[in-house]
Design a protein around this motif. Sequence first.
Motif, PDB file in Angstrom:
ATOM      1  N   LEU A   1      10.949  23.925  37.172  1.00  0.00           N
ATOM      2  CA  LEU A   1       9.495  24.064  37.376  1.00  0.00           C
ATOM      3  C   LEU A   1       9.074  25.531  37.324  1.00  0.00           C
ATOM      4  CD1 LEU A   1       8.256  21.706  40.244  1.00  0.00           C
ATOM      5  CD2 LEU A   1       7.632  21.665  37.829  1.00  0.00           C
ATOM      6  N   CYS A   2       9.872  26.388  37.921  1.00  0.00           N
ATOM      7  CA  CYS A   2       9.568  27.827  37.921  1.00  0.00           C
ATOM      8  C   CYS A   2       9.560  28.376  36.498  1.00  0.00           C
ATOM      9  CB  CYS A   2      10.586  28.587  38.760  1.00  0.00           C
ATOM     10  SG  CYS A   2      10.463  28.282  40.534  1.00  0.00           S
ATOM     11  N   ALA A   3      10.494  27.927  35.659  1.00  0.00           N
ATOM     12  CA  ALA A   3      10.570  28.398  34.279  1.00  0.00           C
ATOM     13  C   ALA A   3       9.399  27.874  33.449  1.00  0.00           C
ATOM     14  CB  ALA A   3      11.894  27.971  33.657  1.00  0.00           C
ATOM     15  N   GLU A   4       8.931  26.679  33.751  1.00  0.00           N
ATOM     16  CA  GLU A   4       7.833  26.065  32.992  1.00  0.00           C
ATOM     17  C   GLU A   4       6.466  26.643  33.364  1.00  0.00           C
ATOM     18  OE1 GLU A   4       9.966  21.677  32.531  1.00  0.00           O
ATOM     19  OE2 GLU A   4       8.285  21.921  33.911  1.00  0.00           O
ATOM     20  N   ASP A   5       6.316  27.153  34.571  1.00  0.00           N
ATOM     21  CA  ASP A   5       5.037  27.682  35.050  1.00  0.00           C
ATOM     22  C   ASP A   5       5.293  29.023  35.720  1.00  0.00           C
ATOM     23  OD1 ASP A   5       2.741  28.351  36.499  1.00  0.00           O
ATOM     24  OD2 ASP A   5       2.376  26.314  37.196  1.00  0.00           O
ATOM     25  N   SER A   6       5.004  30.102  35.001  1.00  0.00           N
ATOM     26  CA  SER A   6       5.350  31.430  35.502  1.00  0.00           C
ATOM     27  C   SER A   6       4.619  31.782  36.797  1.00  0.00           C
ATOM     28  CB  SER A   6       5.096  32.493  34.437  1.00  0.00           C
ATOM     29  OG  SER A   6       3.729  32.527  34.084  1.00  0.00           O
ATOM     30  N   GLU A   7       3.392  31.312  36.991  1.00  0.00           N
ATOM     31  CA  GLU A   7       2.671  31.605  38.242  1.00  0.00           C
ATOM     32  C   GLU A   7       3.321  30.878  39.424  1.00  0.00           C
ATOM     33  OE1 GLU A   7       0.244  33.866  38.919  1.00  0.00           O
ATOM     34  OE2 GLU A   7       0.762  34.516  36.888  1.00  0.00           O
ATOM     35  N   PHE A   8       3.704  29.636  39.209  1.00  0.00           N
ATOM     36  CA  PHE A   8       4.430  28.890  40.232  1.00  0.00           C
ATOM     37  C   PHE A   8       5.760  29.598  40.523  1.00  0.00           C
ATOM     38  CE2 PHE A   8       7.628  25.648  41.313  1.00  0.00           C
ATOM     39  CZ  PHE A   8       7.067  25.113  42.459  1.00  0.00           C
ATOM     40  N   GLY A   9       6.459  29.989  39.463  1.00  0.00           N
ATOM     41  CA  GLY A   9       7.740  30.685  39.629  1.00  0.00           C
ATOM     42  C   GLY A   9       7.603  31.980  40.392  1.00  0.00           C
ATOM     43  N   ARG A  10       6.527  32.721  40.120  1.00  0.00           N
ATOM     44  CA  ARG A  10       6.279  33.960  40.843  1.00  0.00           C
ATOM     45  C   ARG A  10       6.026  33.689  42.317  1.00  0.00           C
ATOM     46  NH1 ARG A  10       3.219  37.010  43.086  1.00  0.00           N
ATOM     47  NH2 ARG A  10       1.188  37.744  42.748  1.00  0.00           N
ATOM     48  N   ALA A  11       5.234  32.668  42.611  1.00  0.00           N
ATOM     49  CA  ALA A  11       4.942  32.324  44.013  1.00  0.00           C
ATOM     50  C   ALA A  11       6.223  31.941  44.747  1.00  0.00           C
ATOM     51  CB  ALA A  11       3.926  31.188  44.072  1.00  0.00           C
ATOM     52  N   ILE A  12       7.071  31.170  44.105  1.00  0.00           N
ATOM     53  CA  ILE A  12       8.352  30.787  44.721  1.00  0.00           C
ATOM     54  C   ILE A  12       9.213  32.038  44.934  1.00  0.00           C
ATOM     55  CG2 ILE A  12      10.523  29.523  44.363  1.00  0.00           C
ATOM     56  CD1 ILE A  12       8.207  27.671  45.128  1.00  0.00           C
ATOM     57  N   ALA A  13       9.279  32.910  43.922  1.00  0.00           N
ATOM     58  CA  ALA A  13      10.102  34.124  44.027  1.00  0.00           C
ATOM     59  C   ALA A  13       9.622  35.036  45.150  1.00  0.00           C
ATOM     60  CB  ALA A  13      10.106  34.869  42.692  1.00  0.00           C
ATOM     61  N   VAL A  14       8.315  35.187  45.302  1.00  0.00           N
ATOM     62  CA  VAL A  14       7.774  36.030  46.381  1.00  0.00           C
ATOM     63  C   VAL A  14       8.123  35.419  47.735  1.00  0.00           C
ATOM     64  CG1 VAL A  14       5.630  36.823  47.481  1.00  0.00           C
ATOM     65  CG2 VAL A  14       5.956  37.103  45.012  1.00  0.00           C
ATOM     66  N   TRP A  15       7.952  34.112  47.878  1.00  0.00           N
ATOM     67  CA  TRP A  15       8.303  33.423  49.121  1.00  0.00           C
ATOM     68  C   TRP A  15       9.781  33.630  49.451  1.00  0.00           C
ATOM     69  CZ3 TRP A  15       9.818  27.697  49.143  1.00  0.00           C
ATOM     70  CH2 TRP A  15      10.078  27.254  50.451  1.00  0.00           C
ATOM     71  N   ILE A  16      10.655  33.381  48.467  1.00  0.00           N
ATOM     72  CA  ILE A  16      12.089  33.524  48.699  1.00  0.00           C
ATOM     73  C   ILE A  16      12.421  34.981  49.033  1.00  0.00           C
ATOM     74  CG2 ILE A  16      14.400  33.279  47.679  1.00  0.00           C
ATOM     75  CD1 ILE A  16      12.979  30.605  48.248  1.00  0.00           C
ATOM     76  N   GLY A  17      11.791  35.915  48.344  1.00  0.00           N
ATOM     77  CA  GLY A  17      12.016  37.334  48.637  1.00  0.00           C
ATOM     78  C   GLY A  17      11.651  37.698  50.067  1.00  0.00           C
ATOM     79  N   GLN A  18      10.537  37.148  50.566  1.00  0.00           N
ATOM     80  CA  GLN A  18      10.139  37.399  51.951  1.00  0.00           C
ATOM     81  C   GLN A  18      11.182  36.842  52.920  1.00  0.00           C
ATOM     82  OE1 GLN A  18       6.355  35.403  51.847  1.00  0.00           O
ATOM     83  NE2 GLN A  18       5.224  37.298  51.504  1.00  0.00           N
ATOM     84  N   VAL A  19      11.691  35.664  52.611  1.00  0.00           N
ATOM     85  CA  VAL A  19      12.715  35.045  53.463  1.00  0.00           C
ATOM     86  C   VAL A  19      13.988  35.887  53.453  1.00  0.00           C
ATOM     87  CG1 VAL A  19      14.231  33.032  53.727  1.00  0.00           C
ATOM     88  CG2 VAL A  19      11.780  32.712  53.281  1.00  0.00           C
ATOM     89  N   VAL A  20      14.425  36.323  52.271  1.00  0.00           N
ATOM     90  CA  VAL A  20      15.640  37.139  52.171  1.00  0.00           C
ATOM     91  C   VAL A  20      15.485  38.429  52.976  1.00  0.00           C
ATOM     92  CG1 VAL A  20      17.103  38.466  50.594  1.00  0.00           C
ATOM     93  CG2 VAL A  20      16.365  36.171  49.964  1.00  0.00           C
ATOM     94  N   ALA A  21      14.351  39.096  52.849  1.00  0.00           N
ATOM     95  CA  ALA A  21      14.127  40.346  53.591  1.00  0.00           C
ATOM     96  C   ALA A  21      14.195  40.101  55.092  1.00  0.00           C
ATOM     97  CB  ALA A  21      12.778  40.955  53.194  1.00  0.00           C
ATOM     98  N   GLN A  22      13.577  39.042  55.546  1.00  0.00           N
ATOM     99  CA  GLN A  22      13.584  38.725  56.979  1.00  0.00           C
ATOM    100  C   GLN A  22      14.998  38.402  57.449  1.00  0.00           C
ATOM    101  OE1 GLN A  22      14.062  35.716  58.875  1.00  0.00           O
ATOM    102  NE2 GLN A  22      13.572  36.892  60.702  1.00  0.00           N
ATOM    103  N   ARG A  23      15.753  37.635  56.659  1.00  0.00           N
ATOM    104  CA  ARG A  23      17.130  37.268  57.044  1.00  0.00           C
ATOM    105  C   ARG A  23      18.044  38.481  57.043  1.00  0.00           C
ATOM    106  NH1 ARG A  23      16.839  31.575  55.347  1.00  0.00           N
ATOM    107  NH2 ARG A  23      15.151  30.920  56.719  1.00  0.00           N
ATOM    108  N   LEU A  24      17.849  39.389  56.103  1.00  0.00           N
ATOM    109  CA  LEU A  24      18.650  40.607  56.069  1.00  0.00           C
ATOM    110  C   LEU A  24      18.419  41.421  57.341  1.00  0.00           C
ATOM    111  CD1 LEU A  24      20.549  42.528  54.592  1.00  0.00           C
ATOM    112  CD2 LEU A  24      18.547  43.482  53.438  1.00  0.00           C
TER     113      LEU A  24
END
Length: 152
Positions: A109-132
Amino acid sequence: MTSATTMSSALEPAYRERLMHLAREVSFATGTRLFEEGRRADRFWIVRTGTVALDLRVPGRRAAVIETLGHGELVGWSWHFRPRLWHLGAEATSPVRAWEFDAEAVRTLCAEDSEFGRAIAVWIGQVVAQRLHASRVRLLDLYAPYGSGEPA
Protein backbone atom coordinates in the motif's frame (compact mmCIF):
# COMPACT_ATOMS: atom_id res chain seq x y z
CA MET A 1 4.68 6.80 24.70
CA THR A 2 3.54 10.23 23.70
CA SER A 3 0.16 10.67 22.07
CA ALA A 4 1.90 11.80 18.87
CA THR A 5 3.05 8.24 18.27
CA THR A 6 -0.27 6.42 18.63
CA MET A 7 -1.91 5.53 15.34
CA SER A 8 -5.01 7.61 16.04
CA SER A 9 -2.99 10.79 16.55
CA ALA A 10 -0.22 10.12 14.01
CA LEU A 11 -2.33 9.26 10.96
CA GLU A 12 -5.07 11.22 9.26
CA PRO A 13 -8.49 9.50 9.40
CA ALA A 14 -8.38 8.47 5.72
CA TYR A 15 -4.97 6.81 6.20
CA ARG A 16 -6.08 5.11 9.42
CA GLU A 17 -9.10 3.71 7.56
CA ARG A 18 -6.91 2.38 4.72
CA LEU A 19 -4.58 0.74 7.20
CA MET A 20 -7.41 -0.75 9.25
CA HIS A 21 -8.78 -2.51 6.15
CA LEU A 22 -5.73 -4.78 6.48
CA ALA A 23 -6.20 -5.46 10.21
CA ARG A 24 -7.09 -8.79 11.70
CA GLU A 25 -8.05 -9.25 15.34
CA VAL A 26 -5.75 -11.44 17.43
CA SER A 27 -5.32 -12.32 21.11
CA PHE A 28 -2.28 -13.31 23.17
CA ALA A 29 -2.20 -14.93 26.59
CA THR A 30 0.02 -13.52 29.34
CA GLY A 31 3.59 -14.67 28.75
CA THR A 32 3.25 -15.15 24.99
CA ARG A 33 6.33 -14.02 23.05
CA LEU A 34 5.19 -11.96 20.07
CA PHE A 35 8.66 -11.88 18.56
CA GLU A 36 12.34 -12.37 19.33
CA GLU A 37 15.22 -10.01 18.66
CA GLY A 38 17.07 -10.93 15.45
CA ARG A 39 14.24 -12.93 13.85
CA ARG A 40 12.32 -12.01 10.70
CA ALA A 41 9.89 -9.10 11.12
CA ASP A 42 6.88 -9.81 8.92
CA ARG A 43 4.00 -8.27 10.88
CA PHE A 44 3.12 -5.69 13.49
CA TRP A 45 0.34 -4.98 15.97
CA ILE A 46 -1.64 -2.16 17.49
CA VAL A 47 -2.69 -2.94 21.06
CA ARG A 48 -6.42 -2.78 21.75
CA THR A 49 -6.33 -4.02 25.36
CA GLY A 50 -3.63 -5.34 27.65
CA THR A 51 0.10 -4.67 27.83
CA VAL A 52 3.19 -5.77 25.92
CA ALA A 53 6.74 -5.41 27.26
CA LEU A 54 9.56 -4.63 24.85
CA ASP A 55 12.87 -6.13 25.90
CA LEU A 56 16.49 -6.02 24.83
CA ARG A 57 19.04 -8.81 25.20
CA VAL A 58 22.02 -7.79 27.27
CA PRO A 59 25.01 -10.19 27.15
CA GLY A 60 25.58 -11.91 30.48
CA ARG A 61 22.33 -10.58 31.98
CA ARG A 62 18.60 -11.05 31.79
CA ALA A 63 16.79 -9.26 28.99
CA ALA A 64 16.10 -5.66 30.01
CA VAL A 65 12.52 -4.44 29.71
CA ILE A 66 12.77 -1.19 27.77
CA GLU A 67 9.16 -0.11 27.66
CA THR A 68 5.63 -1.36 28.29
CA LEU A 69 3.04 -0.62 25.62
CA GLY A 70 -0.73 -0.41 25.96
CA HIS A 71 -3.91 0.74 24.24
CA GLY A 72 -3.44 2.29 20.80
CA GLU A 73 0.32 1.76 20.71
CA LEU A 74 2.36 0.21 17.91
CA VAL A 75 4.16 -3.05 18.65
CA GLY A 76 6.87 -3.59 16.06
CA TRP A 77 8.54 -1.23 13.62
CA SER A 78 11.36 -3.40 12.29
CA TRP A 79 9.16 -4.69 9.44
CA HIS A 80 9.43 -1.25 7.80
CA PHE A 81 13.25 -1.18 7.42
CA ARG A 82 15.71 -3.57 5.84
CA PRO A 83 16.92 -6.11 6.77
CA ARG A 84 13.45 -6.53 8.36
CA LEU A 85 14.71 -8.23 11.52
CA TRP A 86 13.36 -7.46 14.99
CA HIS A 87 15.58 -5.06 16.96
CA LEU A 88 13.89 -5.94 20.28
CA GLY A 89 11.81 -8.75 21.71
CA ALA A 90 8.20 -8.48 22.88
CA GLU A 91 6.07 -10.36 25.40
CA ALA A 92 2.46 -10.03 26.52
CA THR A 93 2.52 -9.06 30.21
CA SER A 94 -1.26 -9.40 30.49
CA PRO A 95 -3.91 -10.85 28.20
CA VAL A 96 -3.68 -8.82 24.99
CA ARG A 97 -6.17 -8.11 22.24
CA ALA A 98 -4.65 -6.43 19.21
CA TRP A 99 -5.01 -5.66 15.55
CA GLU A 100 -2.41 -7.53 13.53
CA PHE A 101 -1.10 -6.33 10.17
CA ASP A 102 0.78 -8.22 7.47
CA ALA A 103 3.90 -6.15 6.81
CA GLU A 104 4.16 -7.00 3.13
CA ALA A 105 0.57 -5.90 2.49
CA VAL A 106 1.21 -2.58 4.26
CA ARG A 107 4.47 -2.02 2.37
CA THR A 108 2.58 -2.68 -0.89
CA LEU A 109 0.00 0.00 0.00
CA CYS A 110 2.84 2.39 0.84
CA ALA A 111 4.46 1.75 -2.57
CA GLU A 112 1.15 2.28 -4.41
CA ASP A 113 0.33 5.58 -2.67
CA SER A 114 3.32 7.77 -1.89
CA GLU A 115 1.36 10.11 0.44
CA PHE A 116 0.08 7.15 2.45
CA GLY A 117 3.62 5.72 2.47
CA ARG A 118 5.02 9.02 3.71
CA ALA A 119 2.45 9.19 6.52
CA ILE A 120 3.31 5.64 7.59
CA ALA A 121 7.06 6.40 7.42
CA VAL A 122 6.70 9.55 9.55
CA TRP A 123 4.62 7.65 12.13
CA ILE A 124 7.14 4.79 12.27
CA GLY A 125 10.01 7.28 12.49
CA GLN A 126 8.38 8.97 15.49
CA VAL A 127 7.97 5.58 17.18
CA VAL A 128 11.60 4.60 16.49
CA ALA A 129 12.88 7.90 17.92
CA GLN A 130 10.79 7.50 21.06
CA ARG A 131 11.89 3.85 21.52
CA LEU A 132 15.54 4.76 21.04
CA HIS A 133 15.25 7.39 23.76
CA ALA A 134 13.42 4.96 26.08
CA SER A 135 16.10 2.31 25.47
CA ARG A 136 18.90 4.71 26.27
CA VAL A 137 17.30 5.93 29.48
CA ARG A 138 16.42 2.42 30.63
CA LEU A 139 19.89 1.00 29.94
CA LEU A 140 21.52 3.93 31.75
CA ASP A 141 19.22 3.35 34.71
CA LEU A 142 20.11 -0.35 34.77
CA TYR A 143 23.82 -0.36 33.98
CA ALA A 144 25.45 3.05 34.44
CA PRO A 145 27.34 3.50 37.74
CA TYR A 146 24.97 6.21 38.97
CA GLY A 147 21.92 5.73 36.75
CA SER A 148 20.88 8.08 33.96
CA GLY A 149 21.61 11.20 35.95
CA GLU A 150 18.03 12.36 35.54
CA PRO A 151 16.52 13.62 38.80
CA ALA A 152 13.94 11.37 40.40
